[in-house]
Design an enzyme around this catalytic site. Sequence first.
Site, short mmCIF file in Angstrom:
data_model
loop_
_atom_site.label_atom_id
_atom_site.label_comp_id
_atom_site.label_asym_id
_atom_site.label_seq_id
_atom_site.Cartn_x
_atom_site.Cartn_y
_atom_site.Cartn_z
N GLU A 167 0.79 -1.24 0.00
CA GLU A 167 0.00 0.00 0.00
C GLU A 167 0.82 1.29 0.00
OE1 GLU A 167 -4.06 -1.31 2.19
OE2 GLU A 167 -2.37 -0.96 3.53
C1 TNX Z 1 -4.76 -3.93 4.65
S1 TNX Z 1 -3.00 -6.26 4.44
C2 TNX Z 1 -3.49 -3.70 5.16
C3 TNX Z 1 -3.33 -3.33 6.57
C4 TNX Z 1 -4.66 -3.12 7.24
C5 TNX Z 1 -5.60 -4.21 6.82
C6 TNX Z 1 -6.92 -4.16 7.52
C7 TNX Z 1 -2.01 -5.25 4.20
C8 TNX Z 1 -0.79 -5.75 3.65
N1 TNX Z 1 -2.34 -3.98 4.48
O1 TNX Z 1 -2.53 -2.18 6.68
O2 TNX Z 1 -4.45 -3.15 8.61
O3 TNX Z 1 -5.82 -4.11 5.44
O4 TNX Z 1 -7.70 -5.26 7.21
#
Ligand code: TNX
Length: 528
Positions: free
Chosen positions: A343
Site C-alpha cells: 500500500e
Molecule cells: C490492509 S493487508 C493492510 C493493513 C490493514 C488491513 C486491515 C495489508 C498488507 N495492508 O494495513 O491493517 O488491510 O484489514
Amino acid sequence: MRSLRRLAGAVAVAMLSGPAFSGCGTPAAAHVMELPGPLTDGHELVPAPRSVGLSATDSFAVLPQTVVAIASESDSVGLVARHLAQLLGRGLGGDPLRIQTGDGEARNAIALRIDAGAIPAEGYELSIAPGGVTISGGSAAGLFYGVQTLRQLLPASLENGSAAGRLSAPAGRISDSPRFEWRGAMLDVSRHFLPARDVKRYIDLMALHKLNRLHLHLSDDQGWRIEIHSWPNLTTRGGSTQVGGGPGGFYTQAEYADIVRYAHERFITVVPEIDMPGHTNAALASYPELNCNDVAPPLYTGTRVGFSALCVQREATYKFVDDVVREIAALTPGPYFHIGGDEVERLTAAQYRGFIERVEKIVHSHGKRMIGWGEIAPANISPTTIVQHWKPNANPRAAVARGSKVIMSPANRIYLDMKYDSTTRLGLTWAGVREVWEAYDWDPAAFLPGVPEESVIGVEGPLWSETLVTIRDFEYLAFPRLAAVAEIGWTQQVQRSWDDFRVRLGAQGPRWRALGINFHRSPRVPWK
Ligand code: TNX
C-alpha cells in the site's frame, strides 16, 4: 468428500490395528467407539490427521506415577518431554510427571523417540495401548505435534486441572504429517500494542493446533514496537501512541528475544516484519532525516493507509534500513525477514521497485530470506523471496513464474480482522464479512490461477488490530477462524470437508472454555 474420508479412515484402521488393540472391532465399529458426541470418523482432532484408528473399548490412563520416557534429556527431545510432563502434571492437578532417561523399559510410560528415517520431519506416529504410549517423531517438532494430538485425545479438563486423577485417552494409532510447511498467524501489534505476556498466550493457543509461524507486524504508521539501539527515538517517540491515541508501547530487545525463545520452545518460528517504504509514519515522526523535506510529521493515531513513505532517494534511508534489519536479524534465529512493502501511494512504480530490490540485498546481507506482501511481486526479486498474497484481484504470478513461493492470506477468506457478520462488534468489513465456514472452505492450491500447489508454501491468518485493544478482543476474532487456518495448513485437501470440520470444531468448545478463550460461537457449529 465425507465418504472419501470414511474410506481413508477405514483403510487406516484396517492397516494399523494390531494385537495391541484387541478392542478394535471391524473398521466400522472402530469409528463408532465410545468417544462422546457426534461421530467424526472416530475422532475430534483439529487439525485432522492423515490416518486415525481408535479403539472403542481400550484406553490408556495417565496417573500421577506415569513417566515420560526418553533416551536423553540433553537435546530438543528433552524440551518436548518437559512440555508434556508439565501439561499432564498440571492436568492431574499436581507436579510435572517424572521424566525417565535411558534405554530401560518403563511401565505406564509415555515414550518419546525420534525416527528420522521413516517419518517426515514434522510428522509423527502416535500409538496408544492400555500399558503405555509411544510417540515417534520425524524430528522434535514432529514429536511436539504428536504431543498436541495426545493432548486433544485427553479430556478438556486437562487444560485447567479440574479432573484430578481421571485422564484417559482411547487406545489406537495415528499416523500424521502436515500438508504445508508454513502454517502461520500474524499479529498486528502496531495499531494496538500487545504486551509480551499476551503474545505468549497467543503462541500457546497456536501450538495447540500445530501452527508453526508467528508473523509479528512490528511497525506501522501508528506505532514502532521494537527497540532499535542505533535509532532509539523509534520507540521513545514512535512507540508512544496507538490508534485512538492511547499509550502505545514496545518490546525491549530482551523482551523480543524472550518471545522468540518462548515460540521456539513450541516449535514456532517468529517472523519479524518492519513495514516499508510505506506504513512508516511512526519512523518518519521519530527522525526528520528520514523525510525528504527534513520535517518530521506528527504522530498518527487514525486508521487511513497509504499516505506515508520513506525518502527512497536518500542514502540515509538505506543506512536506517540496514541498521534496523541488522539489529532485528541478530535477535531472530529464524531464517525470515518480512519487509512489508504494501500500500504505497507516495512513490512512482520505478522508485518503489528500486527500493524493494535494494532492500532485498540488505536482507540477504544479514543472512535472511525476504518476505513481502503481494505488491512486491512485479519487482525483480530473487526466487528465494516469498510473496504473501492478501489482496483480492492481485495475482503474484509474475513472481511465481520466476520461482518465488507464496504464502496464501487472501483477505476475503482468512483476514481474521474481518467481522463474522454485520452484528460483530469488533473488526472491519472491507474484504467482506466472513463466518468460519467461508474461512475454511477453500483450497490454497486452487485459489489463484498460475499459483499451483508446488508454489504455495502454506497459509497464514493475519489479525490486524485497528479495532482490537485487549487480548480478549484478539481472541474473539481469531477463534474459531484460526482453527480453520490451522486445518487448511495441516490437513490434506481430500480429507477436508466443512461438514466434518464443523463437528470436530464444535468438540473444541469445552477445551477452549477450559483455556479461557474468548471465542465466537459461530452458528452452524454444534458447540459442545
Ligand atoms: C490492509 S493487508 C493492510 C493493513 C490493514 C488491513 C486491515 C495489508 C498488507 N495492508 O494495513 O491493517 O488491510 O484489514
